[in-house]
Design a protein around this motif. Structure first.
Motif, PDB file in Angstrom:
ATOM      1  N   ALA A  89     118.535  61.033 -69.898  1.00  0.00           N
ATOM      2  CA  ALA A  89     118.714  62.312 -69.228  1.00  0.00           C
ATOM      3  C   ALA A  89     118.869  61.804 -67.400  1.00  0.00           C
ATOM      4  N   LEU A  90     119.715  62.246 -66.800  1.00  0.00           N
ATOM      5  CA  LEU A  90     119.805  62.001 -65.309  1.00  0.00           C
ATOM      6  C   LEU A  90     119.688  63.393 -64.435  1.00  0.00           C
ATOM      7  N   THR A  91     119.004  62.965 -63.494  1.00  0.00           N
ATOM      8  CA  THR A  91     118.758  64.259 -62.385  1.00  0.00           C
ATOM      9  C   THR A  91     119.490  63.813 -60.898  1.00  0.00           C
ATOM     10  N   ASN A  92     119.989  65.027 -60.319  1.00  0.00           N
ATOM     11  CA  ASN A  92     120.651  64.560 -59.036  1.00  0.00           C
ATOM     12  C   ASN A  92     119.892  65.600 -58.160  1.00  0.00           C
ATOM     13  N   ASP A  93     119.179  64.864 -57.327  1.00  0.00           N
ATOM     14  CA  ASP A  93     118.100  65.764 -56.515  1.00  0.00           C
ATOM     15  C   ASP A  93     118.849  66.024 -55.106  1.00  0.00           C
ATOM     16  N   SER A  94     120.142  65.432 -54.958  1.00  0.00           N
ATOM     17  CA  SER A  94     120.792  65.796 -53.741  1.00  0.00           C
ATOM     18  C   SER A  94     121.395  66.934 -53.527  1.00  0.00           C
ATOM     19  N   ASP A  95     121.948  67.269 -52.175  1.00  0.00           N
ATOM     20  CA  ASP A  95     122.961  68.354 -52.264  1.00  0.00           C
ATOM     21  C   ASP A  95     124.563  68.121 -52.775  1.00  0.00           C
ATOM     22  N   GLU A  96     124.764  66.807 -53.063  1.00  0.00           N
ATOM     23  CA  GLU A  96     126.119  66.340 -53.224  1.00  0.00           C
ATOM     24  C   GLU A  96     126.372  66.084 -54.774  1.00  0.00           C
ATOM     25  N   GLN A  97     127.699  66.303 -55.255  1.00  0.00           N
ATOM     26  CA  GLN A  97     128.183  66.006 -56.501  1.00  0.00           C
ATOM     27  C   GLN A  97     128.360  64.594 -56.449  1.00  0.00           C
ATOM     28  N   LEU A  98     127.746  64.186 -57.529  1.00  0.00           N
ATOM     29  CA  LEU A  98     127.768  62.664 -57.703  1.00  0.00           C
ATOM     30  C   LEU A  98     128.492  62.245 -59.096  1.00  0.00           C
ATOM     31  N   GLU A  99     129.479  61.121 -58.734  1.00  0.00           N
ATOM     32  CA  GLU A  99     130.100  60.609 -59.800  1.00  0.00           C
ATOM     33  C   GLU A  99     129.289  59.061 -60.108  1.00  0.00           C
ATOM     34  N   ARG A 100     129.284  58.811 -61.504  1.00  0.00           N
ATOM     35  CA  ARG A 100     128.628  57.575 -62.006  1.00  0.00           C
ATOM     36  C   ARG A 100     129.275  57.268 -63.067  1.00  0.00           C
ATOM     37  N   LEU A 101     129.470  55.829 -63.223  1.00  0.00           N
ATOM     38  CA  LEU A 101     129.846  55.166 -64.532  1.00  0.00           C
ATOM     39  C   LEU A 101     128.743  54.653 -65.621  1.00  0.00           C
ATOM     40  N   VAL A 102     128.984  54.937 -66.774  1.00  0.00           N
ATOM     41  CA  VAL A 102     127.793  54.442 -67.716  1.00  0.00           C
ATOM     42  C   VAL A 102     128.816  53.397 -68.358  1.00  0.00           C
ATOM     43  N   VAL A 103     128.329  52.130 -68.022  1.00  0.00           N
ATOM     44  CA  VAL A 103     128.701  50.812 -68.569  1.00  0.00           C
ATOM     45  C   VAL A 103     128.033  50.390 -69.573  1.00  0.00           C
ATOM     46  N   VAL A 104     128.550  50.093 -70.874  1.00  0.00           N
ATOM     47  CA  VAL A 104     127.669  49.049 -71.883  1.00  0.00           C
ATOM     48  C   VAL A 104     128.706  48.085 -72.077  1.00  0.00           C
ATOM     49  N   PRO A 105     128.317  46.748 -71.938  1.00  0.00           N
ATOM     50  CA  PRO A 105     129.162  45.829 -72.089  1.00  0.00           C
ATOM     51  C   PRO A 105     129.312  45.351 -73.604  1.00  0.00           C
ATOM     52  N   HIS A 106     130.693  44.936 -74.098  1.00  0.00           N
ATOM     53  CA  HIS A 106     130.759  44.536 -75.536  1.00  0.00           C
ATOM     54  C   HIS A 106     130.058  43.252 -75.745  1.00  0.00           C
ATOM     55  N   PHE A 107     130.068  42.533 -75.119  1.00  0.00           N
ATOM     56  CA  PHE A 107     129.278  41.309 -75.288  1.00  0.00           C
ATOM     57  C   PHE A 107     128.421  40.724 -74.178  1.00  0.00           C
ATOM     58  N   ARG A 108     127.224  40.161 -74.590  1.00  0.00           N
ATOM     59  CA  ARG A 108     126.252  39.781 -73.413  1.00  0.00           C
ATOM     60  C   ARG A 108     125.739  38.717 -74.021  1.00  0.00           C
ATOM     61  N   LEU A 109     125.828  37.540 -73.151  1.00  0.00           N
ATOM     62  CA  LEU A 109     125.117  36.329 -73.572  1.00  0.00           C
ATOM     63  C   LEU A 109     123.716  36.276 -73.650  1.00  0.00           C
ATOM     64  N   ALA A 110     123.015  36.942 -72.638  1.00  0.00           N
ATOM     65  CA  ALA A 110     121.657  37.147 -72.539  1.00  0.00           C
ATOM     66  C   ALA A 110     121.134  38.119 -73.728  1.00  0.00           C
ATOM     67  N   GLY A 111     120.159  37.452 -74.338  1.00  0.00           N
ATOM     68  CA  GLY A 111     119.698  37.940 -75.579  1.00  0.00           C
ATOM     69  C   GLY A 111     120.518  38.193 -77.060  1.00  0.00           C
TER      70      GLY A 111
END
Length: 962
Positions: A89-111
């Motif tokens: 869940a995400l909360t926008n406390d500001s008075d502005e409309q926010l645009e964000r990107l949810v990014v999930v990498p296909h491959f990650r060497l770490a872990g």
């Protein structure tokens, strides 16, 4: 109250319906606040995971600004599937409309892990928002990207359907920040890929130019690194439009190829096949395994990648140990590789921490790729430096003078240069260092070398130089010896030739000196070994004959004293070798050689011409009595016991003496043969004696050779007969048994007793055939006697066994075969062995006797009392009968029998053995032996040895009397 009851019923009904349709409720989650100025928020630890919820999930949303918790239901994209879910869940406390990107990498060497690593795949199928705008999926080859819109003051709950059970990372990015990140990483990745590509191309070109095996190995490693970097940076599937499972397979293949090419480079660079062939086998097997791993990646990419990662770490660790080991052994290539391989080891450690999850920063993976390219670049620099440092002249243009200088340096020879006009010699400092001289001691006039040359080489040295100066041509090829500072001489081979000036005179003599000291020492050693015995260092037969020739020649041409030849042979030395072993036997011969060498004068010669045979040339004495006295001194010197470890060994010798006679000894062999004939007579007479050669001995020797030839055919011609001497029971004067004796019916010499041919049979080895013959004939006769005479105890027969028979393992087989063929009663065929024979090797004899006893043969100890046996050993031998030697039975000079006879009888009875007395010649002997307790006796009192037919009649008469 009624309203409350209605509410409970409504909730229960909703829960039941939810259960029927497969919807599972979920509790509300906490919301993540999204600031306006945030560039990226890691949501990995803020999401809630749900597994096994079916194709629909019902969750409670995060409370909004009004505090109300709502419930939403989300279904999978494909009905009937069992996807995994995440909720955040995400909360926008500001008075502005926010645009964000949810990014999930296909491959990650770490872990990603070491065993069954995560090789990357599409992570999220769809994201559903509880309110507001629906998330929009954006195109990206490296990650799942969804654009979210958050209204001012809104709290939105998101449900994401996963396509993979693993979620390496989920990040909420500000769009411009994400774009900047991609732009910056794209530049970095392009630079790294460009450097890797140029490095691989450069090493490939160098391989084409140079052709050394190290360059294709390095080029292969560079290409493998380039492929791995392209796959990790996402350039591979952009170039070939690959993705999904192909991306996972290509990543596994790249990691396996990286380990394989690194192993190939290590083997080629260190040139391991020159150190040990086992290295080649290990490397080949390892490489075949890695090649198979590349193929296995097509079948199971995660397993292949896990093994490849382990192999990469193993190659790095083993390679570092190998580099350090070879560096300590002075291998320059390994020394040059230490820094680069240490960096590789650090890189492998960092990569290990990364894949196990200890390092999780997003910049770790690009940094590792850049570090890997840097390491390959250092490897390229290392091999270039090594290749061109050692091969600068190998491929360049080399002049003839340079080539000769290189050849001289490689040969290790010493430069010799004599300036004739200045009369000054120059030599390399190496020779002066070897001789322990100061620098310049050998430089100067040619005559200055005379003090350093061996006295026997000075004339040759002067003649060589003078000849070259006079002839103005030719070559010098001579060996000289130079004295070192401590007086030791070193040998050098000089090869030189003159250099003629314009006036036709020799201006220089140039060449080389090679140290041939070891070669000369080896030649001298070979020459010495050719004419000397390797054990004692004494002259051998060839040198003995040479010195004998010289002595005989001197005697013929002058009035010099005639030589006398001794031939000496150690008595019973073969038996001694068998008892104490060959190494102790060699030590005995060495001791004898040293003892006798001290008795020789400088003009005399002592040689070892056989195993235990020595020969002497005596020229220091001319008097016959003095010569015989010297021979006796030699005999007594050998008689002195030799102590070796726990052994005290007493020796005797047989010596033959032959005086030189010009009429009889025309050749050198003649006098030595005469001495050997005399020595043989001494040995035949019992040994420990000296015999002077007499002409009649040659005729006796010829008779002996003829007798030996006749004996070899005697058994085939049925000339050997078995006779039987009765053994009488003293209690009732009945026949108890017989002793089998051999007689030889010689067609020319008549009947020969055992004393005439048994010693000859012992020496030639024919005693084995005679013993088996006697045993077989006696067993057959005994079987017929036992069938004719049924008495108790049964009649028996005894057969003598020689030392040669006892030492043969075939004796057990012979006894077993004879007993089985004849069918005689158990213990009725007795084998007689002498006391001295037992004590030659008591341990072996005891073992053999027990095995013979187990076969069913009886055992009789012959000539008891005449040897040197120990009572402790006598108790270990399984004899059932003792035969007392006739020397104890006969009267002594006082008219009475030896007192020891009674003790021997009592001892035998105490040991549980029966007693047979030999040499009973009269009735009084028989009566007295019976009174002493002897059970049996044999001798002329009961008759001479009789034939088998007469023995059969005697047994028949006994049977009728019984």
């Amino acid at each position: 109250m009624r309203h409350l009851l209605s509410l409970l019923i409504l909730c229960a009904t909703a829960w039941v319906i939810g259960g029927i349709v497969g919807v599972t409720p979920a509790s509300a989650i906490e919301s993540v606040r999204v600031p306006v100025d945030s560039r990226a928020i890691d949501l990995t630890r803020s999401v809630e995971r749900y597994n096994g919820q079916g194709d629909r999930i019902q969750i409670s949303t995060a409370p909004g600004a009004d505090g109300i918790v709502r419930r939403i239901e989300v279904g999978a994209k494909q009905a009937g599937t069992q996807p995994n879910w995440i909720v955040f869940a995400l909360t926008n406390d500001s008075d502005e409309q926010l645009e964000r990107l949810v990014v999930v990498p296909h491959f990650r060497l770490a872990g990603s892990g070491v065993i069954w690593p995560d090789l990357g795949t599409v992570r999220i199928s769809a994201i559903t928002a509880s309110q507001g705008f629906a998330p929009e999926s954006e195109e990206s080859a490296d990650a799942d990207v969804f654009r979210l819109t958050l209204d001012p003051g809104a709290t939105v709950t998101y449900v994401a359907e996963l396509r993979s059970a693993i979620l390496p990372q989920i990040t909420l990015w500000e769009p411009d920040a994400y774009k900047d990140k991609l732009t910056s990483l794209t530049l970095f990745k392009g630079i790294v890929i460009g450097i890797a590509g140029l490095l691989a191309l450069f090493l490939s070109i160098v391989f084409v130019v140079r052709g050394a095996i190290i360059f294709p190995a390095a080029a292969a490693l560079a290409w493998a690194v380039l492929a791995y970097v392209c796959i990790d940076f996402g350039f591979w599937h952009k170039l070939f439009a690959a993705g999904g499972e192909a991306d996972r397979v290509s990543r596994a293949v790249a990691e396996a190829s990286l380990a394989a090419t690194l192993l190939v480079f290590l083997f080629a660079y260190l040139n391991l096949n020159r150190w040990h062939v086992r290295y080649s086998h290990i490397a080949a097997g390892w490489l075949i395994f890695l090649a198979a791993l590349v193929g296995f990646a097509l079948y199971d990419a995660p397993v292949a990648a896990g093994i490849a990662r382990i192999m990469l770490a193993t190659v790095a660790a083993v390679g570092f140990i190998l580099v350090i080991y070879l560096s300590t052994h002075g291998y320059d290539r390994a020394v040059m590789l230490i820094p680069t391989w240490f960096l590789l080891l650090v890189w492998v450690a960092a990569a290990g921490f990364t894949v196990m999850g200890s390092l999780t920063n997003d910049l770790v993976s690009p940094a590792l790729m850049g570090g890997l390219v840097l390491i390959v670049m250092l490897i390229g620099f290392t091999i270039m430096q090594n290749a061109f440092a050692i091969g600068g002249m190998s491929h360049g243009v080399v002049s003839d003078a340079e080539r000769k200088a290189l050849a001289l340096t490689g040969s290790g020879d010493i430069i010799f240069d004599w300036d004739v006009n200045a009369d000054r010699i120059f030599v390399s400092p190496d020779v002066e260092t070897q001789l322990g001289l100061r620098r310049g001691d050998l430089e100067g006039p040619a005559a200055g070398w005379f003090d350093r040359l061996h006295a026997l080489d000075r004339d040759r040295y002067r003649a060589c130089l003078d000849t070259v100066l006079e002839q103005r041509c030719g070559r010098i090829a001579q060996d000289f010896r130079l004295r070192s500072a401590d007086g030791e001489y070193f040998s050098y081979a000089m090869k030189a030739r003159p250099v003629v000036g314009q006036d036709g005179e020799v201006v220089r003599v140039v060449g080389t000196l090679a140290d041939v000291t070891d070669i000369k020492a080896a030649e001298d050693r070979l020459l010495h070994d050719a004419v000397h015995d390797s054990l004692t260092g004494l002259p051998n037969r060839e040198l003995f004959y040479d010195r004998l020739d010289a002595a005989m020649t001197m005697t013929r041409s002058s009035d010099r004293a005639a030589p006398t030849v001794f031939s000496l042979d150690v008595d019973r030395f073969k038996q001694i070798n068998e008892q104490v072993g060959l190494s102790v036997g060699d030590s005995i011969l060495l001791t004898i050689a040293r003892r006798l060498g001290r008795l020789m004068r400088p003009q005399d010669t002592m040689a070892r011409i056989g195993g235990d045979q020595f020969a002497f040339i005596i020229v220091s004495e001319t008097d016959a009595d003095q010569i015989m006295q010297l021979a006796d001194t030699i005999r007594r010197a050998i008689n002195t016991p030799i102590t070796f470890s726990t052994y005290e060994i007493s020796l005797t010798s047989s010596i033959g003496v032959a005086f030189y006679d010009t009429a009889l000894h025309a050749k050198r062999d003649d006098i030595l043969k005469d001495a050997e004939i005399a020595m043989t007579h001494a040995k035949r007479a019992g040994g420990d004696r000296i015999e002077l050669y007499r002409p009649g001995m040659r005729a006796q020797r010829s008779d002996r050779l003829a007798l030996e030839a006749d004996l070899r055919r005697a058994i085939e011609r049925n000339e050997i007969k078995v006779v039987f001497q009765p053994i009488v029971r003293l209690e009732d004067r009945t026949i108890a048994g017989f002793e089998a004796l051999l007689r030889w019916e010689h067609p020319r010499l008549g009947t020969l007793s055992p004393a005439d041919f048994i010693p000859l049979a012992e020496q030639t080895g024919l005693i084995v055939d005679l013993g088996l013959f006697a045993m077989d004939r006696t067993a057959r006769e005994l079987a017929s006697w036992q069938q004719a005479l049924d008495v108790s105890p049964p009649i028996y027969a005894s057969v003598n066994v020689s030392s040669r028979q006892l030492l043969r393992h075939d004796l057990l087989g012979d006894v077993k075969s004879v007993l089985k063929r004849s069918g005689v009663l158990r213990n009725s065929l007795k084998l007689e062995l002498t006391e001295s024979l037992m004590m030659e090797n008591p341990e072996y004899a005891a073992q053999m006797l027990h095995r013979i006893k187990d076969l069913g043969a009886g055992l009789s100890l012959d000539d008891f009392g005449t040897g040197y046996s120990s009572l402790s050993y006598l108790q270990r031998f399984p004899f059932d009968t003792i035969k007392i030697d006739q020397s104890f039975v006969r009267h002594n000079g006082k008219g009475s029998r030896p007192v020891i006879l009674r003790s021997i009888v009592a001892l035998a009875h105490d040991l549980g053995m029966e007693v047979v007395a030999e040499g009973a010649e009269s009735e009084s002997d028989v009566i007295e032996l019976s009174q002493l307790g002897c059970e049996y006796a044999q001798g002329f009192a009961f008759g001479q040895p009789i034939s088998a037919a007469e023995a059969r009649k005697l047994v028949g008469a006994t049977a009728e009397a019984a």
